[in-house]
Structure formats: structure tokens, C-alpha cells
Design an enzyme around this catalytic site. Sequence first.
Site, short mmCIF file in Angstrom:
data_model
loop_
_atom_site.label_atom_id
_atom_site.label_comp_id
_atom_site.label_asym_id
_atom_site.label_seq_id
_atom_site.Cartn_x
_atom_site.Cartn_y
_atom_site.Cartn_z
N CYS A 122 0.76 -1.25 0.00
CA CYS A 122 0.00 0.00 0.00
C CYS A 122 0.79 1.32 0.00
O CYS A 122 0.78 2.05 -0.98
CB CYS A 122 -0.96 -0.02 1.17
SG CYS A 122 -0.25 -0.75 2.66
N HIS A 165 -1.92 7.22 4.03
CA HIS A 165 -0.83 6.24 4.07
C HIS A 165 0.53 6.74 3.58
O HIS A 165 1.36 5.95 3.13
CB HIS A 165 -1.22 4.97 3.29
CG HIS A 165 -1.21 3.77 4.16
ND1 HIS A 165 -1.39 2.49 3.71
CD2 HIS A 165 -1.03 3.65 5.50
CE1 HIS A 165 -1.33 1.64 4.71
NE2 HIS A 165 -1.11 2.32 5.82
N ASP A 215 -4.02 -0.45 -5.27
CA ASP A 215 -2.63 -0.18 -4.89
C ASP A 215 -1.77 -1.42 -4.78
O ASP A 215 -0.55 -1.34 -4.68
CB ASP A 215 -2.55 0.66 -3.60
CG ASP A 215 -3.31 0.06 -2.45
OD1 ASP A 215 -3.98 -0.98 -2.63
OD2 ASP A 215 -3.24 0.62 -1.35
N ASN A 216 -2.39 -2.59 -4.74
CA ASN A 216 -1.62 -3.84 -4.78
C ASN A 216 -2.60 -4.97 -5.08
O ASN A 216 -3.82 -4.78 -5.04
CB ASN A 216 -0.87 -4.10 -3.46
CG ASN A 216 -1.70 -3.87 -2.21
OD1 ASN A 216 -1.43 -2.97 -1.44
ND2 ASN A 216 -2.73 -4.68 -2.03
#
Length: 498
Positions: free
Chosen positions: A55, A118, A265-266
Site C-alpha cells: 500500500c 498512508h 494499490d496492490n
Amino acid sequence: MGWGDVCIYLLYLLLQMGWGDLGILGQPEKETPNLDKMAAEGMLLLDFYTANPLCSPSRAALLTGRLPIRNGFYTTNDHARNGYTPQEIVGGIPDSEVLVSELLSQAGYRNKIIGKWHLGHRPQYLPLRHGFHEWFGAPNCHFGPYDNKATPNIPVYNGSEMVGRYYEDFAISRASGESNLTQLYVSEALDFIDRQAAAGRPFFLYWAPDATHGPLYASRGFLGTSRRGLYGDVVRELDDGVGRILARLRARGLDTNTLVFFTSDNGAAMVSRTQGGSNGPFLCGKQTTFEGGMREPAIAWWPSRIQPGQISHQLSTVMDLFTTALELAGAVPPSDRVYDGTSLLPTLLNGTEVDRPVFYYRGDELMAVRYGLYKAHFWTWTNGQDERSKGIDFCRGEDIPGVTTMQQVNYTDSPLLFHLGRDPGERYSIKPKSSEYKQAMRKLEEVVASHRAGLLPGEPQFNMCDSAVMNWAPPGCEKLGRCLKGPESKPYKCPWPH
Ligand SMILES: *[C@@H]1O[C@H](CO)[C@@H](O)[C@H](O)[C@H]1NC(C)=O
Ligand SMILES: *[C@@H]1O[C@H](CO)[C@@H](O)[C@H](O)[C@H]1NC(C)=O
Ligand SMILES: *[C@@H]1O[C@H](CO)[C@@H](O)[C@H](O)[C@H]1NC(C)=O
Ligand SMILES: *[C@@H]1O[C@H](CO)[C@@H](O)[C@H](O)[C@H]1NC(C)=O
């Protein structure tokens, strides 16, 4: 390009889903009608990548247009370790990094982030210090609930100040999985769009709800509605939110002036088992540099500019969104640094496809590279035996000898080569003695040599941790009488187990 005469709105939807979660990509339950429709009305990118299998580094790459190794979102504490921004992290996005939000702000845009940031939770790292004008959401994941003694609950911010904490003021029931957060994030988006439409101002909205990240939650209207369990309920609620956001753009007459981009994001976390998504045909998931960790579902939508019903195989990454956004806004990034993105406009608007590499990093190590349909692994690693024995498995029992290795294996001298067209699941490596291998590796080595030659690693942000920096007393806590007392500062080297 002549973009100056139109006002281009930008909306990123970062939904943390797996490649195989969309109906249009084969998810059999067909529970994403709005995302499927968005793809049918725009372009589906089948070879789109994030910049990291985790992330925080991916998000930093999305906003800076630079690989985590350059912008500092990695660790050198140990070799090839994934790092992110838990509450104990001392680092965050350095002031020296220039974010797309800062450049769009200079170009007259109004910017808002909704959901998870984040990029660091200490005051100097928060979004309003880095080009965003508005924020509703949280600096970290919604893990918890915590006791506010050993660990504080994660604060929720409105702008530059906290307005409460997860589990206390913003309920998430761990028992029933009920929370109204996604609904709140949808209303924040609709309200923002309405206000910008009324003001006639260009905007950049970064909609980053994190309901698909554990612990999973959905609101009452969606709980129990999916045949895939709670994860499916969450996906259905996010999909519904996307539908409402696109409908609002249409209702305000902004759809033909807005580029909307959906991605993740992943890859889906295999370690979450049935509580996580699907990576379709791809190997392993989040935390790994196999395709399942980094290849993401991606849709670009811009009615009247992007022709409907297109599928592109252009190799592309989240960092391209940086360059694309700046080109549309007529903004120029500082020329004193290297960017890893290229503009996707030729692909989105003209269907152009050009050869270019994709680099797969895990922490400080270049694990693999893709060019064309070939992918070479210089290093392989899933996660160690010690973690495996605790049930942590980033590859969900997919055991491919010599590929999904439980030790870090250095293949630099003779990289593992796969042809992702014939073998998208990275199961059958090409024999090093074959002429195909030699020919493909020649090009890949050339691409890597040129990448390494221009590489200036940033100052690593994930090396130091300290319990004193946790979210004890976020800005705004005094007004609410909600400041907590943290421990004395005791910095230590963050342990990154994988
Ligand atoms: C956030 O702050 C804005 C501006 O002060 C205010 O209008 C809005 O009601 C607040 N929203 C929430 C959910 O606290
Ligand atoms: C969500 O909102 C509904 C309707 O206002 C309310 O009844 C419910 O208690 C809320 N759920 C949570 C978990 O806050
Ligand atoms: C698309 O193609 C047209 C015609 O060749 C060209 O004029 C235009 O610059 C191209 N646009 C982009 C974004 O590549
Ligand atoms: C990996 O192998 C290459 C080639 O033999 C070598 O140069 C490099 O030092 C090795 N890396 C590590 C960390 O062992």
C-alpha cells in the site's frame, strides 16, 4: 495539445481490489455492474501495474510519479523487505518530493482526498501539507479497535484536524462487519463534486476508501447480499459508490470533461483467504513481485474523449497517472529529478501501444523486470518458513518449485524468464539454453542496465520506528479533549518480517 481551453477534472478511484474481482475480468458472480459498465464505456487496461506490492509505497508512487526506491518509501534495514506506514513509523513523504496535488494546486485545481492517505501520519506528512485542500479520512489503515493505552485508535481527519477516531466515533463492528464508512466516503465525494461544479473550478478528487482491506466492513444495505461473503458485500458497496459518483458527474454535466481512473494499490491479499479478493489467473498476491502482487485491474473513463469498449495491452503503471494528469492540466513538474511515469494520453485517446519496461521492486531490491511479454526475475521470494508456520502465506499454497521460493533466491546470474502471453501464471520458465531466452534476456538486461545507471535512491523512510510517534495526540485533539499520552521516545530499527 490545446487542453488549455477545456477544464479537465481528474478523479482517481483507488479501491484495493484484486485483478480477478471484476465481472468484466471473469469474476463469475458478476457483482460489479458499475465497474463493468465503466469499462464498457471506456478503456480496460489489462497490463497495468502498481509500483510496489504493498500500500504505502504504491500510493507514494501514484502521487509523486516516482518509484519508491527514488521517493524514499522503502527500507534498508534488511534485504528486499516490504515496508509501509504503521503507527510506529517515524518517516513519511519527504518535503523534497513534489506531489501531483501540489502541481495541480499551482495550476488552479481544488484537490481532495477521501479515505486512506498512508504517506505518513505525523503532522508534517499529512495531505494538507502536500497540496491537498481537503481531506476526509484517516492516515493509516482501519486496524483496531485498540485500547488507547498500548496503541491509540486511528484518528479520522476532516481537513487538517482530527474529528474522532475509528471504532469510537466512526463505528466498525468487528462482530457483524457493519460500518457506514463507505457511505460517508461516497457522500463526501458527491458533496465535493457538487461544490466544484457550482464553483466552476477544476478539481482533482482522490477517492481512496479502504473497505476491501481487512478488517472488512459494509453498511447494512449491503451486508449479506453477496454470494462471496463479506468481501463480496464490500465490493458490491464500493461498486455501487462508483456508480453513484459517475452518475453525479453526469448529472452535473461534468462527465465529458472528467478523466476518471480506477485501479488498486496492490494485488489481492492471498493471506486473507476468503476475506480477500482474487487475482484471477495471476500467481500469488499482495507482498510479492509475482503478477498477482502487482498487476492491477484498471479502467479509464472519459466519455466523448476515450472511445467506449476498448481494451489496451499498453504496459502502464500508477506512476503514469502523475504524468497524464499534469499533461491534462498543463502543469510542468520540476526538471531536477527522474520520473517513472509516461503520459497515457496517446493510449487513452488514440489507442497507441508502445514498448516500455515495468520494474518490480520489493524494498531496496529490483526483483524483476517486464518488457513486452517477457518477464525476468532476478530474485524470487514469497515469505519465510517462520511465517509460513504461523499460517502467513502470500501464495495460498500455490507451490511452483524454484519460483515460489520460501528463501530469497538470487537468480541474477541466470534470471528466471517467463513469457506472460503464453504463461500469464508464471509457471513454466524458459530454458536458459534456448535462443528465445538469449534474445529476450539481451533486451531485458539492456533495459535494466539503463535503469540502474540513472538510479539515485532516496533517503529511506521506513528504517526507524518509535511508539512515541503513534497517533496519540493528532492535530485537533485538544479542541475535542481527546489527546492521549504516549510513551517516552525510544527509536528503534523497524523489523520488517517479509
Ligand atoms: C468537515 O469540515 C467542513 C468544513 O469545515 C464542514 O463543512 C463539514 O461539515 C465537516 N464534515 C464532517 C463530516 O465533519
Ligand atoms: C449506520 O447508519 C444507520 C442509519 O443511520 C444506523 O442505524 C446504524 O446504527 C449505523 N451503523 C453503524 C455501525 O454505525
Ligand atoms: C492522436 O492522433 C492524432 C492524429 O494522428 C494526433 O494529432 C494527436 O496528437 C494524437 N493525440 C495523442 C494524445 O497522442
Ligand atoms: C546476487 O548475485 C549477483 C550475481 O552473482 C551478485 O553480484 C550479487 O552480489 C548477489 N547479491 C546478493 C545480495 O547476494
